[in-house]
Design an enzyme around this catalytic site. Structure first.
Site, PDB file in Angstrom:
ATOM      1  N   LYS A 100       0.823  -1.210   0.000  1.00 56.62           N
ATOM      2  CA  LYS A 100       0.000   0.000   0.000  1.00 56.62           C
ATOM      3  C   LYS A 100       0.856   1.259   0.000  1.00 56.62           C
ATOM      4  O   LYS A 100       0.465   2.281  -0.558  1.00 56.62           O
ATOM      5  CB  LYS A 100      -0.982  -0.021   1.164  1.00 56.62           C
ATOM      6  CG  LYS A 100      -2.100  -1.010   0.853  1.00 56.62           C
ATOM      7  CD  LYS A 100      -3.214  -1.006   1.844  1.00 56.62           C
ATOM      8  CE  LYS A 100      -4.235  -2.089   1.485  1.00 56.62           C
ATOM      9  NZ  LYS A 100      -4.717  -2.792   2.669  1.00 56.62           N
ATOM     10  N   LYS A 122      -8.505 -17.165 -11.677  1.00 58.89           N
ATOM     11  CA  LYS A 122      -9.747 -17.143 -10.928  1.00 58.89           C
ATOM     12  C   LYS A 122     -10.574 -15.874 -11.175  1.00 58.89           C
ATOM     13  O   LYS A 122     -10.078 -14.886 -11.710  1.00 58.89           O
ATOM     14  CB  LYS A 122      -9.441 -17.288  -9.441  1.00 58.89           C
ATOM     15  CG  LYS A 122      -8.620 -16.157  -8.866  1.00 58.89           C
ATOM     16  CD  LYS A 122      -8.593 -16.257  -7.349  1.00 58.89           C
ATOM     17  CE  LYS A 122      -8.139 -14.926  -6.786  1.00 58.89           C
ATOM     18  NZ  LYS A 122      -8.289 -14.790  -5.363  1.00 58.89           N
ATOM     19  N   LYS A 155     -12.300  -9.465  -8.182  1.00 55.86           N
ATOM     20  CA  LYS A 155     -12.623  -8.058  -8.385  1.00 55.86           C
ATOM     21  C   LYS A 155     -11.491  -7.361  -9.136  1.00 55.86           C
ATOM     22  O   LYS A 155     -11.717  -6.663 -10.126  1.00 55.86           O
ATOM     23  CB  LYS A 155     -12.855  -7.408  -7.027  1.00 55.86           C
ATOM     24  CG  LYS A 155     -13.277  -5.969  -7.121  1.00 55.86           C
ATOM     25  CD  LYS A 155     -13.394  -5.362  -5.733  1.00 55.86           C
ATOM     26  CE  LYS A 155     -13.420  -3.855  -5.836  1.00 55.86           C
ATOM     27  NZ  LYS A 155     -12.610  -3.215  -4.802  1.00 55.86           N
TER      28      LYS A 155
END
Ligand code: TRP
Length: 329
Positions: A111, A194, A197
């Site tokens: 982050k 897979k 999002k």
């Protein structure tokens, strides 16, 4: 009975990967464990402080989880920010969390890179807040995906450290729980791995029938098998995997045979897949819409969930204060 805690991100709607993956296992788990499921809205503030969107996001996630089958009669379903005890335990745990270990957390480092302009203290102490969510109920088990394993490892470390520092055996070390073979892995339809999002390939529980048909018809295929009984490439295998999840065994067998004898038409396969996905999603979507518009029900659920969760949290805070030597005059 075992206590299970799981936090749900308050950004991002549910897709089939979430539904057939962890969520169906949560729904089963409600029958046999003392479950605390909450929406982690405080956590979302570390990266998405958006007053105009926050409440709406919480509402839609709550409606989706209820529509999909989380049951407020069986589990405590609540919102993180309704829990002042969590904020207090977070403060207390931070006194024994070292800057160095927080800085070394993989998610923090990532982050820092992604949000270089907003490296705030909440981001640094994300793991202590998560530990507070879990330890406040003295949980035995926490269902976690790969990306949360390190956070749970830190929760275990904080629990151990607390026990050692104060010479008590108070917090259990919560165990990670990954559902093993019960965890269905839902593939994407873009030929890659897979459904997710961040992969941008999701079919969502809130998608309209038209959206679903469009997404399925766009699924990546190839020019078809040329030899009988040939092995499927990943793209086609993924379509069959989804078909196995949503369609009847007869339907799957029918298309497998067509693949094996090279008579398959991918257009037919996709049409069938789209209709079977719709049969799963449409009733859930209808419930989502109904629940989302039912303020009375939503507030009943959230209040009741918070009451239940606070009962266990108040007990923990009183005991932790006692252990740490915080006393009232
Ligand atoms: N960090 C988790 C995620 O991003 C959400 C979360 C917050 C959580 N608190 C938790 C998960 C406690 C399990 C237990 O998915």
């Amino acid at each position: 009975m075992e206590t299970v805690v799981s936090g749900i991100r308050s950004t991002g709607n549910l897709h089939l990967g979430n539904y057939f993956g962890a969520l169906r296992n949560f729904i089963k788990m409600q029958e046999s464990a003392n479950c605390y499921f909450f929406i982690a809205d405080y956590h979302s503030l570390t990266t998405h402080p958006d007053p105009a969107a926050l409440h709406g996001n919480v509402r839609s996630i709550l409606a989706e989880y209820l529509a999909a089958g989380l049951d407020p009669e069986k589990s405590a379903i609540f919102i993180q920010s309704d829990m002042p005890q969590v904020a207090e335990l977070y403060l207390l745990l931070n006194m024994h969390a070292y800057i160095g270990e927080l800085e070394r957390t993989a998610s923090f480092k990532e982050k820092m890179r992604k949000h270089a302009d907003n490296v705030n203290a909440g981001l640094l102490t994300y793991p202590t807040l998560m530990a507070a969510d879990i330890l406040i109920h003295r949980a035995d088990k926490v269902p976690v995906g790969k990306d949360q394993e390190q956070h749970l490892e830190m929760t275990r470390k904080f629990a151990r450290r607390f026990n050692t520092k104060y010479g008590v055996n108070y917090f259990p070390e919560p165990e990670p729980y990954n559902f093993g073979s019960d965890l269905v892995k839902v593939p994407g339809l873009d030929g890659s791995g897979k459904m997710g999002k961040s992969e941008g390939n999701g079919i969502y529980l809130a998608d309209s029938d038209t959206d679903i048909r469009k997404k399925v018809m766009r699924a990546v295929t190839d020019s078809g098998p040329t030899e009988p009984n040939s092995e499927m490439p990943e793209t086609i295998r993924n379509i069959f995997t989804l078909l196995e999840i949503v369609s009847s065994p007869d339907t799957v067998a029918y298309f497998r045979e067509r693949y094996a004898d090279c008579s398959i038409r991918y257009g037919d396969l996709k049409k069938q897949l789209a209709e079977d996905i719709i049969a799963t999603v449409a009733p859930i979507r209808e419930r989502i819409v109904a629940i989302q518009n039912d303020d009375v029900y939503l507030s009943q659920v959230a209040r009741r969930g918070a009451e239940r969760a606070q009962e266990s949290a108040r007990k923990t805070i009183a005991e932790v204060r006692e252990i740490m030597g915080i006393k009232r005059f």
